[in-house]
Write a protein that holds these residues in place. Structure first.
Motif, mmCIF file in Angstrom:
data_model
loop_
_atom_site.group_PDB
_atom_site.id
_atom_site.type_symbol
_atom_site.label_atom_id
_atom_site.label_comp_id
_atom_site.label_asym_id
_atom_site.label_seq_id
_atom_site.Cartn_x
_atom_site.Cartn_y
_atom_site.Cartn_z
ATOM 1 N N ASP A 190 35.359 -45.581 -58.007
ATOM 2 C CA ASP A 190 36.509 -44.842 -58.540
ATOM 3 C C ASP A 190 36.215 -44.334 -59.948
ATOM 4 O O ASP A 190 36.544 -43.179 -60.290
ATOM 5 C CB ASP A 190 37.755 -45.736 -58.564
ATOM 6 N N ALA A 191 35.601 -45.187 -60.763
ATOM 7 C CA ALA A 191 35.241 -44.781 -62.120
ATOM 8 C C ALA A 191 34.215 -43.654 -62.087
ATOM 9 O O ALA A 191 34.260 -42.719 -62.901
ATOM 10 C CB ALA A 191 34.699 -45.979 -62.897
ATOM 11 N N PHE A 192 33.292 -43.731 -61.135
ATOM 12 C CA PHE A 192 32.269 -42.697 -60.961
ATOM 13 C C PHE A 192 32.919 -41.355 -60.606
ATOM 14 O O PHE A 192 32.602 -40.312 -61.188
ATOM 15 C CB PHE A 192 31.310 -43.143 -59.869
ATOM 16 N N ALA A 193 33.854 -41.382 -59.643
ATOM 17 C CA ALA A 193 34.545 -40.157 -59.231
ATOM 18 C C ALA A 193 35.346 -39.571 -60.382
ATOM 19 O O ALA A 193 35.368 -38.351 -60.587
ATOM 20 C CB ALA A 193 35.456 -40.453 -58.040
ATOM 21 N N ASP A 194 35.994 -40.445 -61.162
ATOM 22 C CA ASP A 194 36.775 -39.966 -62.308
ATOM 23 C C ASP A 194 35.868 -39.313 -63.350
ATOM 24 O O ASP A 194 36.228 -38.298 -63.962
ATOM 25 C CB ASP A 194 37.550 -41.128 -62.942
ATOM 26 N N ALA A 195 34.691 -39.900 -63.545
ATOM 27 C CA ALA A 195 33.744 -39.349 -64.527
ATOM 28 C C ALA A 195 33.261 -37.972 -64.093
ATOM 29 O O ALA A 195 33.158 -37.051 -64.920
ATOM 30 C CB ALA A 195 32.572 -40.301 -64.703
ATOM 31 N N LEU A 196 32.956 -37.810 -62.810
ATOM 32 C CA LEU A 196 32.526 -36.499 -62.316
ATOM 33 C C LEU A 196 33.639 -35.474 -62.448
ATOM 34 O O LEU A 196 33.397 -34.313 -62.808
ATOM 35 C CB LEU A 196 32.087 -36.599 -60.854
ATOM 36 N N GLU A 197 34.860 -35.897 -62.166
ATOM 37 C CA GLU A 197 36.003 -34.988 -62.263
ATOM 38 C C GLU A 197 36.201 -34.512 -63.704
ATOM 39 O O GLU A 197 36.583 -33.354 -63.938
ATOM 40 C CB GLU A 197 37.268 -35.707 -61.776
ATOM 41 N N ALA A 198 35.917 -35.378 -64.670
ATOM 42 C CA ALA A 198 36.131 -35.040 -66.074
ATOM 43 C C ALA A 198 34.968 -34.266 -66.687
ATOM 44 O O ALA A 198 35.091 -33.718 -67.779
ATOM 45 C CB ALA A 198 36.367 -36.314 -66.880
ATOM 46 N N THR A 199 33.848 -34.190 -65.976
ATOM 47 C CA THR A 199 32.650 -33.552 -66.526
ATOM 48 C C THR A 199 32.759 -32.034 -66.441
ATOM 49 O O THR A 199 33.237 -31.489 -65.445
ATOM 50 C CB THR A 199 31.395 -34.036 -65.770
ATOM 51 N N GLU A 200 32.267 -31.361 -67.464
ATOM 52 C CA GLU A 200 32.345 -29.892 -67.509
ATOM 53 C C GLU A 200 31.380 -29.274 -66.507
ATOM 54 O O GLU A 200 30.189 -29.564 -66.517
ATOM 55 C CB GLU A 200 32.005 -29.392 -68.914
ATOM 56 N N GLU A 201 31.917 -28.428 -65.632
ATOM 57 C CA GLU A 201 31.092 -27.702 -64.682
ATOM 58 C C GLU A 201 31.208 -26.210 -64.959
ATOM 59 O O GLU A 201 32.053 -25.762 -65.732
ATOM 60 C CB GLU A 201 31.511 -28.028 -63.249
ATOM 61 N N TRP A 202 30.325 -25.462 -64.278
ATOM 62 C CA TRP A 202 30.228 -24.031 -64.548
ATOM 63 C C TRP A 202 31.558 -23.317 -64.368
ATOM 64 O O TRP A 202 31.940 -22.452 -65.171
ATOM 65 C CB TRP A 202 29.169 -23.427 -63.623
ATOM 66 N N ASP A 203 32.297 -23.673 -63.337
ATOM 67 C CA ASP A 203 33.559 -22.988 -63.048
ATOM 68 C C ASP A 203 34.652 -23.299 -64.069
ATOM 69 O O ASP A 203 35.692 -22.641 -64.071
ATOM 70 C CB ASP A 203 34.050 -23.361 -61.642
ATOM 71 N N ASP A 204 34.424 -24.298 -64.925
ATOM 72 C CA ASP A 204 35.398 -24.585 -65.978
ATOM 73 C C ASP A 204 35.311 -23.575 -67.116
ATOM 74 O O ASP A 204 36.243 -23.449 -67.913
ATOM 75 C CB ASP A 204 35.167 -25.993 -66.548
ATOM 76 N N LEU A 205 34.179 -22.869 -67.208
ATOM 77 C CA LEU A 205 33.995 -21.903 -68.286
ATOM 78 C C LEU A 205 34.723 -20.605 -67.971
ATOM 79 O O LEU A 205 34.879 -20.224 -66.817
ATOM 80 C CB LEU A 205 32.502 -21.606 -68.470
ATOM 81 N N THR A 206 35.138 -19.909 -69.001
ATOM 82 C CA THR A 206 35.696 -18.577 -68.805
ATOM 83 C C THR A 206 34.572 -17.622 -68.439
ATOM 84 O O THR A 206 33.378 -17.933 -68.610
ATOM 85 C CB THR A 206 36.387 -18.073 -70.084
ATOM 86 N N VAL A 207 34.933 -16.447 -67.950
ATOM 87 C CA VAL A 207 33.921 -15.455 -67.579
ATOM 88 C C VAL A 207 33.052 -15.097 -68.775
ATOM 89 O O VAL A 207 31.824 -15.011 -68.673
ATOM 90 C CB VAL A 207 34.597 -14.190 -67.002
ATOM 91 N N VAL A 208 33.690 -14.898 -69.921
ATOM 92 C CA VAL A 208 32.928 -14.543 -71.126
ATOM 93 C C VAL A 208 31.983 -15.678 -71.512
ATOM 94 O O VAL A 208 30.827 -15.433 -71.906
ATOM 95 C CB VAL A 208 33.889 -14.205 -72.285
ATOM 96 N N GLU A 209 32.442 -16.910 -71.407
ATOM 97 C CA GLU A 209 31.574 -18.052 -71.730
ATOM 98 C C GLU A 209 30.386 -18.115 -70.783
ATOM 99 O O GLU A 209 29.252 -18.388 -71.201
ATOM 100 C CB GLU A 209 32.383 -19.354 -71.659
ATOM 101 N N GLN A 210 30.633 -17.881 -69.499
ATOM 102 C CA GLN A 210 29.540 -17.889 -68.536
ATOM 103 C C GLN A 210 28.514 -16.806 -68.861
ATOM 104 O O GLN A 210 27.301 -17.050 -68.849
ATOM 105 C CB GLN A 210 30.091 -17.684 -67.122
ATOM 106 N N LEU A 211 29.002 -15.590 -69.146
ATOM 107 C CA LEU A 211 28.096 -14.488 -69.451
ATOM 108 C C LEU A 211 27.334 -14.734 -70.750
ATOM 109 O O LEU A 211 26.168 -14.345 -70.884
ATOM 110 C CB LEU A 211 28.875 -13.182 -69.537
ATOM 111 N N THR A 212 27.988 -15.374 -71.703
ATOM 112 C CA THR A 212 27.315 -15.697 -72.963
ATOM 113 C C THR A 212 26.157 -16.654 -72.721
ATOM 114 O O THR A 212 25.053 -16.463 -73.246
ATOM 115 C CB THR A 212 28.316 -16.302 -73.964
ATOM 116 N N VAL A 213 26.406 -17.676 -71.904
ATOM 117 C CA VAL A 213 25.350 -18.637 -71.572
ATOM 118 C C VAL A 213 24.189 -17.939 -70.871
ATOM 119 O O VAL A 213 23.014 -18.242 -71.106
ATOM 120 C CB VAL A 213 25.912 -19.770 -70.684
#
Length: 429
Positions: A190-213
């Motif tokens: 459960d702690a593992f699943a919660d940690a993955l859920e809280a981790t920043e993934e690509w889709d969390d970024l805005t379009v501009v942030e993705q393009l900047t990266v």
């Protein structure tokens, strides 16, 4: 006289083999009451198995019984009421079972699949690695085992999770005897699943942030950042640098009409093959600017689709755009479909068809172009046919055009004189 030895005594039948006649809604309710009481008192999986057997028996009773219909039409039929109660108890039974070692395995495998299927950001990857290491350490410590793995992300870490899941399965944990161990492992997953859920993934970024990266804006600086929006500046710089991939990124990312139009215009000027698939998609919706781009790209693959559009007499602008594109592509496969448009209703379409034949350069077009010169009423169309014959440039084509050096139309005369000059030069050579 029979001694009764071959007759079955009703008292010999087992007590639990009730006939349909014996079953009433009340007897089924009694059996369900029995199951409900046993379910509340159940402490082990074996207790729950006994409850399930009781529910199975009740279900058989309901299926085999013929209950009378209720007198009140608004009253729920007994079979439906009893079935509903039975299903409710089955739900409570399933909720009370476990947890099992297989639940731990499922949770680990789900986490491994999430790591594989998710695109993590540069900041997110270390958090995923840390969460995986924490789970691996927790499970191996609880089971007193070990797992070795490398440092390549994500391959080595998902491999470690697979090994951990296999270790849990091999432990063959019992829901009753190993309840505390299973609970500890599930707390870790459960702690593992919660940690993955809280981790920043690509889709969390805005379009501009993705393009900047991805470096989309890298070519912008204080000297050239003059356009608004800045994405337009990127497209213009990309065009200057012959970088169609960056333009394609903008086209696929920004769906405003303004940005789409500017990207298509850039593709048209570049004639970039990289844009073919995107422009073909638009061309299938009869988008004229996209069709113009296909003409500039010059890929024969577009011809079959474009041939379908040039017979639409209701849309002359589309016909003219498509004919020009087919001429620029220059495939001999287009010769006949284009020649068929020499008799189109719209004279501008006829003229564009003649010019397209000139660009294609197929000698099969000489005869129909000669017919246009002889029979067409519009001098502009005739001039286009003469120009096309000169472009084809074979002796036969030039001779066909050269006949009209004294034509009433100055434009036709001009092309005829060119044809005559070419013939003279060829003869002199």
């Amino acid at each position: 006289m029979s001694d009764g030895s071959d007759e079955t005594d009703e008292t010999d039948a087992p007590a639990d083999e009730e006939t349909a006649v014996d079953v009433t809604p009340e007897t089924v309710d009694e059996r369900l009451d029995e199951a409900e009481t046993a379910l509340e008192a159940a402490e082990t999986e074996a207790d729950l198995d006994e409850v399930e057997a009781t529910l199975d028996a009740a279900e058989t009773q309901i299926e085999n019984a013929s209950f009378p219909e209720p007198d009140d039409e608004d009253e729920e039929p007994p079979a439906e009421r009893l079935t509903g109660r039975l299903e409710e108890l089955r739900g409570q039974l399933e909720a009370q079972r476990g947890p099992y070692g297989s639940d731990v395995v499922d949770a680990i495998e789900a986490g491994s699949e999430t790591i594989t299927d998710t695109r993590w950001t540069e900041d997110g990857e270390p958090d995923v690695i840390a969460a995986t290491e924490t789970l691996t350490e927790s499970v191996t410590s609880t089971l007193d085992t070990s797992v070795e793995y490398g440092s390549d992300f994500p391959e080595d870490y998902t491999a470690a999770l697979d090994s951990v899941a296999e270790a849990v399965a091999d432990a063959d944990l019992d829901a009753d005897d190993d309840a505390e161990t299973i609970a500890a492992l599930l707390e870790a997953t459960d702690a593992f699943a919660d940690a993955l859920e809280a981790t920043e993934e690509w889709d969390d970024l805005t379009v501009v942030e993705q393009l900047t990266v991805e470096g989309f804006y890298d070519r912008l600086d204080s000297d050239n950042r003059k356009d608004f929006p800045p994405e337009l500046g990127v497209v213009r710089i990309a065009e200057q640098e012959n970088d169609p991939e960056r333009i394609l990124t903008a086209f696929e990312t920004f769906d405003s009409e303004f940005m789409q139009d500017n990207c298509v215009e850039a593709f048209r000027r570049l004639g970039a093959p990289e844009a073919y698939d995107a422009m073909e998609g638009l061309a299938q919706r009869r988008d004229r600017p996209a069709i113009e781009v296909l003409g500039k790209i010059g890929d024969d693959a577009a011809c079959e689709m474009l041939h379908d559009y040039i017979s639409d007499e209701s849309n002359p602008p589309l016909q003219k755009t498509v004919l020009k594109a087919l001429g620029e592509i220059g495939s001999p496969e287009s010769t006949q479909p284009v020649a068929n448009r020499l008799v189109a209703e719209d004279y501008e379409v006829r003229s564009q068809a003649a010019r397209a034949l000139g660009r294609i350069g197929d000698t099969r077009a000489v005869e129909p172009l000669g017919d246009v010169l002889a029979e067409e009423e519009r001098d502009g169309v005739r001039a286009a046919a003469a120009w096309a014959l000169v472009q084809i440039g074979t002796e036969r084509a030039l001779e066909e055009a050269a006949q009209y050096v004294d034509d009433r139309s100055f434009l036709v005369q001009s092309e005829a004189e060119k044809a005559e000059d070419h013939l003279g030069a060829t003869a002199a050579a």
